[in-house]
Design a protein around this motif. Structure first.
Motif, PDB file in Angstrom:
ATOM      1  N   ARG A  32     -20.541  44.917  14.362  1.00  0.00           N
ATOM      2  CA  ARG A  32     -21.970  44.622  14.371  1.00  0.00           C
ATOM      3  C   ARG A  32     -22.424  44.162  15.753  1.00  0.00           C
ATOM      4  N   ILE A  33     -21.611  43.343  16.423  1.00  0.00           N
ATOM      5  CA  ILE A  33     -21.999  42.822  17.733  1.00  0.00           C
ATOM      6  C   ILE A  33     -22.109  43.945  18.756  1.00  0.00           C
ATOM      7  N   PHE A  34     -21.130  44.839  18.786  1.00  0.00           N
ATOM      8  CA  PHE A  34     -21.095  45.899  19.793  1.00  0.00           C
ATOM      9  C   PHE A  34     -21.633  47.228  19.277  1.00  0.00           C
ATOM     10  N   ASN A  35     -22.282  47.215  18.107  1.00  0.00           N
ATOM     11  CA  ASN A  35     -22.922  48.418  17.551  1.00  0.00           C
ATOM     12  C   ASN A  35     -21.923  49.566  17.400  1.00  0.00           C
ATOM     13  N   ILE A  36     -20.773  49.250  16.810  1.00  0.00           N
ATOM     14  CA  ILE A  36     -19.742  50.250  16.569  1.00  0.00           C
ATOM     15  C   ILE A  36     -19.861  50.732  15.132  1.00  0.00           C
ATOM     16  N   HIS A  37     -20.039  52.032  14.944  1.00  0.00           N
ATOM     17  CA  HIS A  37     -20.212  52.585  13.604  1.00  0.00           C
ATOM     18  C   HIS A  37     -18.856  52.956  13.017  1.00  0.00           C
ATOM     19  N   GLY A  38     -18.119  51.912  12.643  1.00  0.00           N
ATOM     20  CA  GLY A  38     -16.800  52.118  12.071  1.00  0.00           C
ATOM     21  C   GLY A  38     -16.749  51.711  10.611  1.00  0.00           C
ATOM     22  N   VAL A  39     -15.565  51.365  10.155  1.00  0.00           N
ATOM     23  CA  VAL A  39     -15.368  50.999   8.752  1.00  0.00           C
ATOM     24  C   VAL A  39     -16.143  49.726   8.417  1.00  0.00           C
ATOM     25  N   GLY A  40     -16.077  48.731   9.294  1.00  0.00           N
ATOM     26  CA  GLY A  40     -16.802  47.497   9.043  1.00  0.00           C
ATOM     27  C   GLY A  40     -18.296  47.719   8.913  1.00  0.00           C
ATOM     28  N   TYR A  41     -18.840  48.580   9.765  1.00  0.00           N
ATOM     29  CA  TYR A  41     -20.267  48.891   9.700  1.00  0.00           C
ATOM     30  C   TYR A  41     -20.618  49.557   8.374  1.00  0.00           C
ATOM     31  N   GLN A  42     -19.811  50.521   7.935  1.00  0.00           N
ATOM     32  CA  GLN A  42     -20.081  51.209   6.672  1.00  0.00           C
ATOM     33  C   GLN A  42     -19.942  50.268   5.485  1.00  0.00           C
ATOM     34  N   LEU A  43     -18.955  49.370   5.515  1.00  0.00           N
ATOM     35  CA  LEU A  43     -18.816  48.399   4.435  1.00  0.00           C
ATOM     36  C   LEU A  43     -20.017  47.459   4.382  1.00  0.00           C
ATOM     37  N   TYR A  44     -20.476  47.045   5.537  1.00  0.00           N
ATOM     38  CA  TYR A  44     -21.642  46.159   5.585  1.00  0.00           C
ATOM     39  C   TYR A  44     -22.873  46.867   5.012  1.00  0.00           C
ATOM     40  N   GLN A  45     -23.086  48.109   5.418  1.00  0.00           N
ATOM     41  CA  GLN A  45     -24.230  48.852   4.902  1.00  0.00           C
ATOM     42  C   GLN A  45     -24.101  49.092   3.404  1.00  0.00           C
ATOM     43  N   GLY A  46     -22.875  49.372   2.951  1.00  0.00           N
ATOM     44  CA  GLY A  46     -22.676  49.600   1.522  1.00  0.00           C
ATOM     45  C   GLY A  46     -22.937  48.356   0.702  1.00  0.00           C
ATOM     46  N   ILE A  47     -22.488  47.199   1.180  1.00  0.00           N
ATOM     47  CA  ILE A  47     -22.747  45.950   0.466  1.00  0.00           C
ATOM     48  C   ILE A  47     -24.225  45.600   0.510  1.00  0.00           C
ATOM     49  N   LEU A  48     -24.855  45.803   1.659  1.00  0.00           N
ATOM     50  CA  LEU A  48     -26.266  45.477   1.811  1.00  0.00           C
ATOM     51  C   LEU A  48     -27.138  46.310   0.874  1.00  0.00           C
ATOM     52  N   ARG A  49     -26.788  47.590   0.726  1.00  0.00           N
ATOM     53  CA  ARG A  49     -27.575  48.498  -0.127  1.00  0.00           C
ATOM     54  C   ARG A  49     -27.007  48.628  -1.529  1.00  0.00           C
ATOM     55  N   GLN A  50     -25.992  47.824  -1.856  1.00  0.00           N
ATOM     56  CA  GLN A  50     -25.347  47.859  -3.163  1.00  0.00           C
ATOM     57  C   GLN A  50     -24.850  49.269  -3.497  1.00  0.00           C
ATOM     58  N   ASN A  51     -24.314  49.931  -2.492  1.00  0.00           N
ATOM     59  CA  ASN A  51     -23.793  51.293  -2.650  1.00  0.00           C
ATOM     60  C   ASN A  51     -22.328  51.178  -3.086  1.00  0.00           C
ATOM     61  N   THR A  52     -22.121  51.145  -4.390  1.00  0.00           N
ATOM     62  CA  THR A  52     -20.792  50.881  -4.929  1.00  0.00           C
ATOM     63  C   THR A  52     -19.783  51.961  -4.557  1.00  0.00           C
ATOM     64  N   GLN A  53     -20.183  53.216  -4.538  1.00  0.00           N
ATOM     65  CA  GLN A  53     -19.251  54.302  -4.235  1.00  0.00           C
ATOM     66  C   GLN A  53     -18.692  54.153  -2.823  1.00  0.00           C
ATOM     67  N   THR A  54     -19.551  53.801  -1.883  1.00  0.00           N
ATOM     68  CA  THR A  54     -19.097  53.636  -0.502  1.00  0.00           C
ATOM     69  C   THR A  54     -18.135  52.462  -0.370  1.00  0.00           C
ATOM     70  N   VAL A  55     -18.493  51.333  -0.942  1.00  0.00           N
ATOM     71  CA  VAL A  55     -17.665  50.128  -0.812  1.00  0.00           C
ATOM     72  C   VAL A  55     -16.305  50.340  -1.466  1.00  0.00           C
ATOM     73  N   VAL A  56     -16.293  50.849  -2.704  1.00  0.00           N
ATOM     74  CA  VAL A  56     -15.036  51.036  -3.420  1.00  0.00           C
ATOM     75  C   VAL A  56     -14.176  52.089  -2.725  1.00  0.00           C
ATOM     76  N   GLY A  57     -14.772  53.160  -2.240  1.00  0.00           N
ATOM     77  CA  GLY A  57     -14.013  54.207  -1.560  1.00  0.00           C
ATOM     78  C   GLY A  57     -13.334  53.704  -0.304  1.00  0.00           C
ATOM     79  N   PHE A  58     -14.067  52.975   0.513  1.00  0.00           N
ATOM     80  CA  PHE A  58     -13.482  52.465   1.762  1.00  0.00           C
ATOM     81  C   PHE A  58     -12.408  51.413   1.480  1.00  0.00           C
ATOM     82  N   VAL A  59     -12.656  50.541   0.508  1.00  0.00           N
ATOM     83  CA  VAL A  59     -11.663  49.513   0.194  1.00  0.00           C
ATOM     84  C   VAL A  59     -10.404  50.141  -0.393  1.00  0.00           C
ATOM     85  N   THR A  60     -10.551  51.219  -1.144  1.00  0.00           N
ATOM     86  CA  THR A  60      -9.382  51.915  -1.691  1.00  0.00           C
ATOM     87  C   THR A  60      -8.466  52.404  -0.571  1.00  0.00           C
TER      88      THR A  60
END
Length: 307
Positions: A252-280
């Motif tokens: 988030r600090i360095f604007n890197i669109h990686g796994v952490g960024y996608q997890l943050y967006q998935g949690i923020l938007r309650q996108n369960t498929q994204t969060v569960v897929g990445f955590v798997t």
């Protein structure tokens, strides 16, 4: 060795199923995904019912999990609420986070182990005291403070780096973010190496090697360091998954669109498929890293044998 690997792989199956089930339940009970899709306005009942049918949210939770796991074994991690397959998000974000993790692990191995060896062999010296104080300061300061300070100084005021990383996220751009990500773990590796080295210096096999007249470099490198690295390898192996999953703040600090960024967006938007897929996938990374660490024990310590 082969029998041990097979047994460990079989043991990984219930661990994987249990971990994914726990994450699936936790993510699905954290909020209403349909409400997140509709934004600030509340969905009308007909639209909400249609969205639930479309994404399979109208079925019992155990059926949703069974369907998800069946699709996972075929390589299908579901579809995000924006219609994009989760595998496409993974293909775009995982390579970036893998490069960031590689940079962070290299910092841990090179700087952490070298400082640990130097301080472990010179306990009580000014170098030892200085490194201990420095590592304590690094552990005490939160990662977001370190990241923001380096971004402000190196990127904004001095202009040595770009304040934010480009979408390509090359290795050169990830040096400073990798150092920020690895800072706390690097301090732990330094202290762990120092402690392990200092304890093993008093062992009988080290005194025997010195009494035999072996050169100091061989005593340290071949005998002392190999056995002292066992707890360090354990920490670094477990830290691989932690760095990949815990890079949310750094990305988030360095604007890197990686796994952490996608997890943050998935949690923020309650996108369960994204969060569960990445955590798997991160669960698989943890399990494989732990297996490799266990196999490295026999390389570092010849006394360890697997039945």
């Amino acid at each position: 060795m082969g029998r041990y690997v097979i047994r460990r792989l079989l043991q990984m199956i219930p661990v994987f199923v249990g971990a994914t089930l726990l994450i699936f339940v936790m993510v699905n009970v954290m909020g209403d995904p349909v409400a997140g899709l509709c934004g600030e306005r509340q969905c009308d009942p007909a639209t909400a019912a249609q969205l639930r049918r479309e994404f399979g949210l109208d079925r019992p939770l155990w059926q949703q999990y069974a369907t998800y796991m069946g699709n996972v074994f075929t390589g299908d991690f579901g579809t995000a609420f924006n219609g994009q397959p989760v595998t496409e998000l993974m293909a775009a974000s995982f390579p970036v986070t893998v490069r960031l993790t590689v940079v962070a692990i290299l910092f841990e191995i090179v700087i952490g182990i070298v400082l640990g060896v130097l301080t472990g062999l010179r306990r009580g010296t000014p170098l030892d005291t200085s490194v201990l104080v420095l590592t304590l300061v690094v552990i005490s300061v939160p990662t977001f403070v370190t990241g923001l300070l380096l971004q402000l100084l190196l990127g904004v005021q001095w202009g040595w780096i770009k304040p934010s990383v480009s979408p390509q996220a090359t290795f050169g751009e990830l040096i400073v973010p990798g150092l920020v990500l690895a800072s706390v773990s690097l301090a732990y590796v330094t202290r762990l190496t120092r402690t392990s080295l200092a304890e093993n210096r008093r062992s009988d096999y080290v005194r025997t090697a010195i009494a035999k007249g072996l050169p100091r470099r061989r005593v340290v490198g071949r005998h002392l360091l190999r056995n002292s690295l066992i707890p360090v390898v354990t920490f670094i192996g477990a830290d691989i998954g932690a760095l990949m999953g815990g890079a949310i703040v750094t990305e988030r600090i360095f604007n890197i669109h990686g796994v952490g960024y996608q997890l943050y967006q998935g949690i923020l938007r309650q996108n369960t498929q994204t969060v569960v897929g990445f955590v798997t996938v991160l669960v698989l990374v943890f399990l494989i890293a732990n297996l490799l660490v266990d196999l490295l024990y026999a390389v570092l310590d010849p006394r360890i044998r697997y039945a």
